[in-house]
Motif scaffolding. Structure first.
Motif, short mmCIF file in Angstrom:
data_model
loop_
_atom_site.label_atom_id
_atom_site.label_comp_id
_atom_site.label_asym_id
_atom_site.label_seq_id
_atom_site.Cartn_x
_atom_site.Cartn_y
_atom_site.Cartn_z
N MET A 49 0.84 -1.20 0.00
CA MET A 49 0.00 0.00 0.00
C MET A 49 0.88 1.25 0.00
N THR A 50 0.55 2.22 -0.83
CA THR A 50 1.32 3.46 -0.81
C THR A 50 0.77 4.38 0.29
N THR A 51 1.64 5.26 0.80
CA THR A 51 1.18 6.18 1.85
C THR A 51 0.33 7.28 1.23
N ALA A 52 -0.60 7.81 2.02
CA ALA A 52 -1.50 8.86 1.54
C ALA A 52 -0.70 10.12 1.22
N PRO A 53 -1.09 10.86 0.19
CA PRO A 53 -0.39 12.10 -0.13
C PRO A 53 -0.42 13.06 1.07
N PRO A 54 0.62 13.88 1.23
CA PRO A 54 0.69 14.78 2.38
C PRO A 54 -0.43 15.83 2.34
N ALA A 55 -0.76 16.34 3.52
CA ALA A 55 -1.77 17.39 3.60
C ALA A 55 -1.19 18.71 3.09
N PHE A 56 -2.04 19.52 2.48
CA PHE A 56 -1.62 20.85 2.05
C PHE A 56 -2.84 21.76 2.07
N PRO A 57 -2.68 23.03 2.52
CA PRO A 57 -1.49 23.62 3.14
C PRO A 57 -1.23 23.08 4.54
N GLN A 58 0.00 23.30 5.02
CA GLN A 58 0.38 22.86 6.36
C GLN A 58 0.58 24.06 7.29
N ALA A 59 0.74 23.75 8.58
CA ALA A 59 0.88 24.81 9.59
C ALA A 59 2.33 25.28 9.68
N ARG A 60 2.50 26.59 9.88
CA ARG A 60 3.83 27.11 10.17
C ARG A 60 4.17 26.81 11.62
N VAL A 61 5.43 26.55 11.89
CA VAL A 61 5.87 26.39 13.28
C VAL A 61 6.32 27.76 13.77
N CYS A 62 7.29 28.35 13.09
CA CYS A 62 7.62 29.75 13.35
C CYS A 62 6.81 30.58 12.37
N PRO A 63 6.02 31.55 12.86
CA PRO A 63 5.08 32.25 11.97
C PRO A 63 5.73 33.02 10.82
N HIS A 64 7.01 33.32 10.91
CA HIS A 64 7.59 34.07 9.78
C HIS A 64 8.40 33.20 8.84
N LEU A 65 8.32 31.88 9.04
CA LEU A 65 8.99 30.94 8.15
C LEU A 65 7.99 29.92 7.62
N PRO A 66 8.23 29.38 6.41
CA PRO A 66 7.28 28.40 5.86
C PRO A 66 7.27 27.12 6.70
N PRO A 67 6.20 26.33 6.61
CA PRO A 67 6.16 25.07 7.32
C PRO A 67 7.37 24.22 6.95
N PRO A 68 7.99 23.56 7.95
CA PRO A 68 9.24 22.82 7.69
C PRO A 68 9.13 21.82 6.53
N ALA A 69 7.98 21.18 6.38
CA ALA A 69 7.86 20.13 5.36
C ALA A 69 7.86 20.69 3.93
N TYR A 70 7.69 22.01 3.77
CA TYR A 70 7.66 22.56 2.41
C TYR A 70 9.01 22.40 1.71
N ALA A 71 10.09 22.43 2.50
CA ALA A 71 11.43 22.29 1.91
C ALA A 71 11.53 20.94 1.19
N GLU A 72 10.96 19.93 1.81
CA GLU A 72 10.99 18.59 1.23
C GLU A 72 10.11 18.53 -0.03
N LEU A 73 8.94 19.16 0.03
CA LEU A 73 8.05 19.17 -1.14
C LEU A 73 8.74 19.81 -2.34
N ARG A 74 9.57 20.82 -2.07
CA ARG A 74 10.27 21.50 -3.15
C ARG A 74 11.30 20.61 -3.82
N GLN A 75 11.80 19.63 -3.08
CA GLN A 75 12.80 18.72 -3.65
C GLN A 75 12.15 17.70 -4.59
N GLY A 76 10.86 17.49 -4.45
CA GLY A 76 10.18 16.46 -5.22
C GLY A 76 9.79 16.96 -6.61
N PRO A 77 8.88 16.24 -7.27
CA PRO A 77 8.47 16.62 -8.62
C PRO A 77 7.73 17.96 -8.66
#
Ligand code: HEM
Ligand code: SF4
Lengths: 66, 395
Positions: free
Chosen positions: B1-29
């Motif tokens: 079974m493949t894992t479910a696609p990630p949720a989007f949009p996601q929550a920011r941890v520090c309000p003036h920086l993008p959510p940490p997982a966005y960096a990983e999404l940018r590396q993908g297709p």
């Protein structure tokens, strides 16, 4: 061919007038007007940049007049 | 079974920086599947070129009522229910006709004529804040009231009614409860329907509502809806950018010093702040009206598409060291205001407000600083315009 601004597709975001003020302006309805059809030097570079930034494709910049 | 696609949009941890997982999404297709708030599968566009190409593609619809439109929040649920859509949710030809009615108030020239007025509003807000502070809440006392007052004046919405607007808007844009949001939206719309009627009785074309009321160009219902959405769009985003912009500048004191030393530096700095913050994950939502082939995938008719600036504006092929805030860089190509026919109507107003507000702030209060660290500020939930609702400062 010089600089063209197509009012039919323009959405009036004003990026062109902001980016290349001597080359483009907006009329009172917000639509693009070309002020300089054959800019040169720095104005030419700015016109090319405006073409790249225009969100609607209304700005067309042809070949430089040199 | 493949894992479910990630949720989007996601929550920011520090309000003036993008959510940490966005960096990983940018590396993908460039295009990948994500899961929306409503549990739909939708396409996420992670790269700048593909984002611009798609935002210009006439086969993409902005109409919230279309099946498959990506429902990323309770607020979008409410829009899908609406019989009439505001400009941001219209397709051509209706969109272009209405946009052209509003354009005369938003040209670069008209916006620049407002400079003195905006400066007065900015300084009055600072006067008030400095009268009783320090400490102060820079969001409540500065970042929020400044753009709010500017848009009220542009529209001709009575400033005396600001408490009603602010309360109803907060209930509409911050709620997680569809019934509460529906109620707040109905109150706002009823208020503006009444205001349009008043303007028809007593013409006054100083503001946008009065200029268009009763001219036959636009129906009363559409004008009321437009006024309501312009009021919201005109301040929610700008208030978020003034406050987060101030945070980013305080977090980068050397760059702040350089900006303060050179009056011209604020112009590129504001573009970089817009790029760096990219607060509108909730904008640039579309649904495909035909099968679209791009980058080796086929977006099927009826599938939702999310094209957030928070990813495209950090595409390393376009913006070198994208995670670095560099106030001197040429960030002008960012899509923080969107791209294509829906590109922000108020962008030149927002630019001017940000330039004036972020210049005056340190002119008046050179020793301004936060009383908490940036990480301690509370981020808004995903799906909202990203920002903060309190910014404790002292000087
Ligand atoms: C920093 C502040 C702002 C940001 C980041 C911002 C962002 C955006 C974005 C990303 C869009 C595109 C939405 C889409 O394509 O789906 C948009 C559209 C829009 N914005 Fe802004 N905005 C800002 C300020 C303003 C202001 C000050 C106003 C009004 C006075 C405004 C009014 C609008 C309107 C009416 C649209 C819809 C335009 C259309 O559909 O043709 N915005 N904005
Ligand atoms: S940038 Fe393009 S869309 Fe905007 S005003 Fe100029 S020509 Fe029109």
């Amino acid at each position: 061919m010089g600089v063209e601004g197509d009012q039919r597709v323009c959405i009036g975001a004003g990026m062109c007038a902001l980016t290349a003020p001597g080359v483009f302006d907006q009329d009172e309805n917000g639509l693009v007007v070309v002020l300089t059809e054959a800019p040169s030097g720095e104005a030419w570079d700015k016109a090319l940049r405006a073409e790249r930034l225009c969100p609607s494709g209304a700005v067309r910049v042809g070949r430089s007049s040199g | 079974m493949t894992t479910a696609p990630p949720a989007f949009p996601q929550a920011r941890v520090c309000p003036h920086l993008p959510p940490p997982a966005y960096a990983e999404l940018r590396q993908g297709p460039a295009l990948r599947r994500v899961t929306t708030h409503a549990g739909q599968l939708a396409w996420l566009v992670t790269r700048y070129d593909q984002a611009r190409t798609l935002l210009k593609d006439p086969r993409l619809s902005s109409d919230r009522r279309r099946p498959g439109f990506p429902v990323i929040s309770v607020q979008v649920v409410l829009l899908t229910e609406r019989k009439r859509q505001a400009l941001i949710g219209m397709d051509p030809p209706e969109h272009d006709i209405q946009r052209r009615m509003f354009l005369p108030d938003f040209t670069l020239k008209k916006v620049r004529e407002r400079r003195a007025d905006i400066e007065r509003i900015v300084h009055e807000a600072l006067d008030e804040m400095m009268e009783h502070g320090p400490p102060a809440d820079l969001y409540r006392e500065f970042a929020l009231p400044v753009p709010f007052r500017v848009i009220c004046r542009l529209l001709g919405a009575p400033w005396e009614d600001r408490d009603f607007f602010q309360d109803a808007i907060r209930r509409l844009v911050r709620t997680f409860d569809t019934a509460e949001g529906r109620q707040a939206g109905a109150e706002l719309l009823a208020y503006f329907e009444h205001l349009v009627t008043e303007y028809k009785k007593t013409p006054d074309s100083a503001g946008l509502i009065g200029r268009l009321a009763g001219t036959g160009q636009i129906s009363d219902d559409d004008l009321a809806l437009a006024a309501m959405s312009l009021l919201i769009a005109g301040h929610e985003t700008t208030a978020a950018m003034i406050s987060l912009g101030a945070v980013t500048l305080m977090e980068n004191p050397d760059q702040l010093a350089a900006i303060r030393a050179d009056p011209e530096a604020i112009t590129p700095a504001v573009e970089e702040l817009l790029r760096f913050q990219s607060i509108a994950d909730s904008a640039n939502l579309r649904v495909a009206t035909a099968d679209i082939e791009i980058d080796g995938v086929v977006i099927k008719e009826g599938e939702g598409i999310l094209i957030p600036g928070s990813l495209a504006n950090r595409d390393a092929e376009v913006f070198e060291n994208p995670d670095t805030f560099d106030a001197g860089r040429d960030a002008g190509g960012h899509i923080a205001f969107g791209y294509g026919r829906h590109q922000c109507l108020g962008q030149n107003l927002a630019r001017l407000e940000l330039q004036i507000a972020l210049t005056a702030l340190w002119q008046r209060i050179p020793t301004l600083r936060m009383t908490v660290s940036a990480e301690e500020l509370t981020a808004r939930p995903p799906g909202a315009i990203q920002g903060i609702d309190a910014l404790p400062v002292t000087w």
